[in-house]
Design a protein around this motif. Structure first.
Motif, short mmCIF file in Angstrom:
data_model
loop_
_atom_site.label_atom_id
_atom_site.label_comp_id
_atom_site.label_asym_id
_atom_site.label_seq_id
_atom_site.Cartn_x
_atom_site.Cartn_y
_atom_site.Cartn_z
N ASP A 1 2.47 1.25 -3.67
CA ASP A 1 1.42 1.50 -4.65
C ASP A 1 0.17 1.97 -3.90
N PRO A 2 -0.10 3.26 -3.85
CA PRO A 2 -1.22 3.77 -3.04
C PRO A 2 -2.59 3.21 -3.45
N TYR B 1 7.41 11.26 1.62
CA TYR B 1 6.69 10.42 0.66
C TYR B 1 5.72 9.48 1.37
N VAL C 1 1.33 9.04 1.54
CA VAL C 1 0.55 7.87 1.17
C VAL C 1 -0.40 7.47 2.28
N PRO D 1 -4.78 8.64 2.53
CA PRO D 1 -3.82 9.73 2.25
C PRO D 1 -4.24 11.00 2.96
N SER E 1 0.82 -1.21 0.00
CA SER E 1 0.00 0.00 0.00
C SER E 1 0.86 1.26 0.00
N LEU E 2 2.05 1.18 0.62
CA LEU E 2 2.95 2.33 0.61
C LEU E 2 3.63 2.50 -0.75
#
Length: 453
Positions: A344-345, A407, A411, A363, A341-342
């Motif tokens: 690929d959001p 970054y 996310v 997010p 998930s981090l």
């Protein structure tokens, strides 16, 4: 004789000033610890000393069982009231760092005839460790930019809203001790970089082990430090201090991490840890090249370099092929759901709705950043510029820490907690440099008496 007496007096005055500055610094750190502790007691003052939220209360139940039954019963406890009706093996499904820390504090206090209840210890664990986190922030920033920046960063961390939200009294969750372990591990890594001491490298591995016991966010450490080591190698900043700082962490830290039941063999089998092993191999190849360069003439070194690069590339390709085969055999490519998930959001919303449904996994919005770190967002760019003037191994690590945490916080809003120490450190450096610029024109000269009035 007169010159000697003047130099002795100057030396004595210098020692006195150093002792006085050390006392003032210690007193300031004590006040910062008191501020960090007291500012998080508003929930106790307004309501009462209670555990709030579901996860903290579950951790309190586990700590209560540990204090009554002992550590051996804790590791083998099957709790049939959790995840009903399936139950849960507590020793193998929780990160035990928080529970063992609070249980140890309770045991020590009762050994000293201070009869506090387990609940009271659990309520005040997070405020206590917020003071420890502030002191760890001072140590980390001091290694990069000196005492003034360290004091400023520690003061800011004691008051930053993002960290207060996870460390108030009664919020007895893993992050209560994990943020201290995170910052302290980074401090010991930077300290080893600056000194090349194997003693600090061993402490760094032990601190990393404590972080593994405390929170699943330990994967951030074991990926960020290899990124910094690789950055130092690429930019030509390799040294024996870098080797001492990284090699013991990978070997000893991985062995210790495998001892935690909830981690186990995942410390060597999952993709979150492969980057550390790959950089470990690259570091040894670079160390071998530098060692051979010191033994051979430039002509022979070119021949040996060609041979080493050929063999090294072949071995690296073989290792990468083996890792790729292992990763490809896993449906999730060796990554956990939260890690994917981090990276690929959109992954969680497509394949794991239960992760996407949690509000803290969403997010953040732009107002969330201002609510979490407030005006510090405007000081961070100045702190980044200060880190490049001059650039050192420690300051480059702080910049890399900030960039990666920005970054990941973008996310998942929960990881704003990981961003907070980096923002406080860079803001503290910026404010310290600003005060230095303002006071640089003030020169204090000691008058020399020549007998004339």
């Amino acid at each position: 004789l007169e010159a000697g007496s003047i130099s002795m007096a100057a030396g004595g005055g210098g020692r006195l000033r150093n002792a006085l500055s050390g006392m003032l610094c210690a007193f300031a750190l004590l006040l910062i610890g008191v501020l960090a502790f007291s500012i998080r007691l508003f929930s106790v003052i307004k309501y009462e000393s209670v555990i709030h939220e579901f996860d903290p209360y579950f951790n309190y139940r586990v700590t209560q069982f540990l204090s009554k039954s002992g550590i051996y019963e804790f590791w083998n406890w099957f709790d049939d009231r959790t995840w009903y009706p399936l139950g849960r093996v507590i020793g193998g499904t929780v990160y035990p760092g928080l529970t063992l820390t609070a249980g140890t504090i309770w045991w020590l206090l009762n050994s000293l005839n201070i009869p506090l209840s387990v609940e009271t210890v659990c309520v005040f664990t997070a405020p206590i460790f917020s003071a420890n986190a502030s002191w760890a922030t001072y140590l980390l920033t001091k290694e990069a930019k000196g005492h003034g920046a360290g004091l400023m960063a520690a003061t800011i961390l004691a008051m930053v809203p993002s960290y207060i939200s996870r460390s108030v009294a009664g919020s007895y969750d893993n992050e209560a001790v994990a943020i201290f372990a995170l910052i302290f591990t980074f401090y010991l890594y930077v300290k080893t970089l600056n000194t090349g001491s194997l003693f600090y490298a061993t402490l760094n591995a032990l601190s990393y082990f404590y972080m593994v016991c405390s929170w699943g966010g330990y994967t951030f450490i074991i990926n960020l430090i290899p990124m910094h080591v690789l950055l130092c190698i690429v930019t030509g900043r390799y040294s024996s201090r870098l080797y001492v700082a990284y090699a013991p962490l990978v070997v000893l830290g991985t062995l210790l991490a495998a001892l935690v039941p909830v981690v186990g063999f995942n410390a060597v089998l999952t993709s979150e840890h492969f980057a550390s092993f790959l950089v470990f191999i690259i570091l040894h190849v670079v160390a071998l090249v530098y060692y051979i360069k010191g033994l051979l003439t430039p002509r022979l070194f070119k021949v040996a370099m060609t041979f080493v690069l050929t063999v090294g590339l072949a071995l690296c390709l073989a290792v990468v092929a083996i890792l790729a085969a292992l990763v490809a055999s896993s449906p999730t490519k060796g990554w956990s759901g939260r890690s994917l998930s981090l990276l690929d959001p959109t992954y969680a919303s497509k394949y794991i709705p239960i992760i996407a449904s949690v509000s803290e996994h969403q997010p953040p919005t732009w107002p969330s950043y201002f609510m979490a770190i407030n005006v510090l967002a405007f000081l961070v760019p100045a702190g980044i510029i200060s880190c490049f003037l001059p650039l050192s191994d420690a300051s480059s690590f702080l910049v890399l820490y900030l960039v990666t945490s920005v970054y990941f916080s973008g996310v998942m809003v929960r990881l704003m907690l990981v961003l907070a120490p980096a923002v406080c450190i860079l803001s503290g450096i910026a404010l310290s440099e600003a005060f230095n610029v303002l006071t640089r024109s003030m020169k204090f000269q000691r008058p020399i008496s020549d007998g004339r009035r």
